[in-house]
Motif scaffolding. Structure first.
Motif, short mmCIF file in Angstrom:
data_model
loop_
_atom_site.label_atom_id
_atom_site.label_comp_id
_atom_site.label_asym_id
_atom_site.label_seq_id
_atom_site.Cartn_x
_atom_site.Cartn_y
_atom_site.Cartn_z
N ASP A 174 52.36 16.47 19.85
CA ASP A 174 53.01 15.62 18.89
C ASP A 174 54.49 15.40 19.54
O ASP A 174 55.26 14.25 19.53
N VAL A 175 54.97 16.53 20.03
CA VAL A 175 56.50 16.60 20.45
C VAL A 175 56.55 17.17 21.78
O VAL A 175 55.97 18.35 21.67
N ILE A 176 57.17 16.69 22.85
CA ILE A 176 57.30 17.22 24.25
C ILE A 176 58.77 17.58 24.17
O ILE A 176 59.72 16.72 24.03
N LEU A 177 59.04 18.79 24.55
CA LEU A 177 60.87 19.13 24.51
C LEU A 177 60.92 19.45 26.27
O LEU A 177 60.28 20.43 26.54
N ALA A 178 61.86 18.70 26.78
CA ALA A 178 62.06 18.92 28.48
C ALA A 178 63.31 18.98 28.96
O ALA A 178 63.60 17.88 29.18
N PRO A 179 63.94 20.11 28.92
CA PRO A 179 65.36 20.44 29.55
C PRO A 179 65.31 20.06 31.19
O PRO A 179 64.33 20.34 31.65
N ASP A 180 66.08 19.05 31.46
CA ASP A 180 66.30 19.08 33.08
C ASP A 180 64.99 18.53 33.59
O ASP A 180 64.69 19.15 34.72
N LEU A 181 64.17 17.86 32.98
CA LEU A 181 62.87 17.32 33.24
C LEU A 181 63.11 16.55 34.73
O LEU A 181 61.93 16.63 35.38
N LEU A 182 63.98 15.97 35.01
CA LEU A 182 64.14 15.21 36.09
C LEU A 182 64.96 15.89 37.49
O LEU A 182 65.07 15.42 38.52
N ASN A 183 64.99 17.25 37.47
CA ASN A 183 65.57 17.84 38.54
C ASN A 183 64.42 17.94 39.50
O ASN A 183 63.97 19.24 39.75
N ARG A 184 64.26 17.20 40.20
CA ARG A 184 63.22 17.49 41.07
C ARG A 184 63.21 16.01 42.03
O ARG A 184 63.88 15.00 41.75
N SER A 185 62.24 15.93 43.08
CA SER A 185 62.29 14.88 43.85
C SER A 185 61.50 13.57 43.36
O SER A 185 60.68 13.74 42.51
N GLU A 186 62.09 12.45 43.59
CA GLU A 186 61.73 11.13 42.97
C GLU A 186 60.04 10.95 43.36
O GLU A 186 59.41 10.23 42.70
N SER A 187 59.58 11.61 44.68
CA SER A 187 58.35 11.58 44.74
C SER A 187 57.29 12.08 43.61
O SER A 187 56.12 11.95 43.86
#
Length: 245
Positions: free
Chosen positions: A159-172
């Motif tokens: 129901d809920v996804i909590l994601a600190p710094d989810l995008l600290n990764r390669s765009e690929s």
């Protein structure tokens, strides 16, 4: 996701406390001096800066603080007191257990945490949940990369996804991340993620991820919080829900 190789002193567990604006406190276990701040608010969030000279760990924690602050604002200020009531929660990204603790203390029925390494899971995440007396039968854990996360999900939706710094990764990796959100988010579910607008050591950016969401038309994204424009690199908290059209 950027991986930092720590020394033994860096990883030594330490009891810490995060005090939110509402007066709520989250007790947690973290690496020594990883997150020395005890309070977080719009005015008091640390100024974002480029990663250098070992600052990566503290900057990761800024994302956790921002997300916890946003959750506290939703529940205490916006008065969505049933935001977590009876909900299943998944924590991914720079997982520490703090957002999960807040969710469980506000009515979540079950939490799952996926972290990058077994070390962080054993030294910090599990002890944090234990320190907050969260029943073991209400917690599920896994670790590894995005492929490991997909396997761990096993078709379960949250129901809920909590994601600190989810995008600290390669765009690929953004396409795979997008597909995981499709698989993991329940109908009517929500994801809240924190991030910098860009990360100096990887090519993934917030703009690129938002463009992907727009092009795939599976999700709608809404900004819930932003750090001051005077920050060298702004930090944001975004809400993602399934598109109605």
């Amino acid at each position: 996701m950027v991986v930092i190789t720590p020394t033994l002193a860096d990883v030594a567990p330490s009891n810490c406390e995060l005090k939110l604006d509402s007066g709520r406190c989250i007790q947690y276990v973290a690496a020594c001096d990883a997150n020395p701040r005890k309070r977080v608010s719009d005015e008091e969030l640390p100024i974002s800066r480029k990663n250098s000279n070992g600052n990566e760990q503290r900057e990761d924690w800024e994302g956790v603080n921002s997300l916890c602050h946003s959750l506290d604002n939703i529940v205490e200020v916006e008065m969505e007191t049933d935001f977590f009531e009876g909900k299943t929660v998944l924590e991914i990204g720079f997982s520490t257990g703090l957002p999960s603790v807040y969710a469980f203390e506000n009515g979540a029925s079950e939490i799952s945490i996926h972290t990058l390494s077994k070390t962080s899971l054993q030294l910090y995440c599990k002890p944090t949940l234990q320190r907050n007396n969260i029943p073991a039968n209400k917690c599920k854990y896994s670790f590894g990369n995005l492929d490991d996360l997909r396997k761990a999900l096993g078709g379960k939706r949250f129901d809920v996804i909590l994601a600190p710094d989810l995008l600290n990764r390669s765009e690929s990796e953004f396409e795979a991340l997008h597909d995981i959100l499709i698989e993991a988010m329940a109908d009517g579910g929500i994801c809240l993620f924190s991030c910098f607008t860009y990360y100096p050591k990887v090519d993934g950016t917030l703009a690129a991820f938002l463009a992907l969401l727009k092009s795939r038309r599976e999700f709608d994204a809404l900004e819930r919080w932003t750090s001051p424009k005077t920050d060298i690199i702004q930090r944001k908290v975004y809400q993602v829900t399934r598109s109605l059209f």
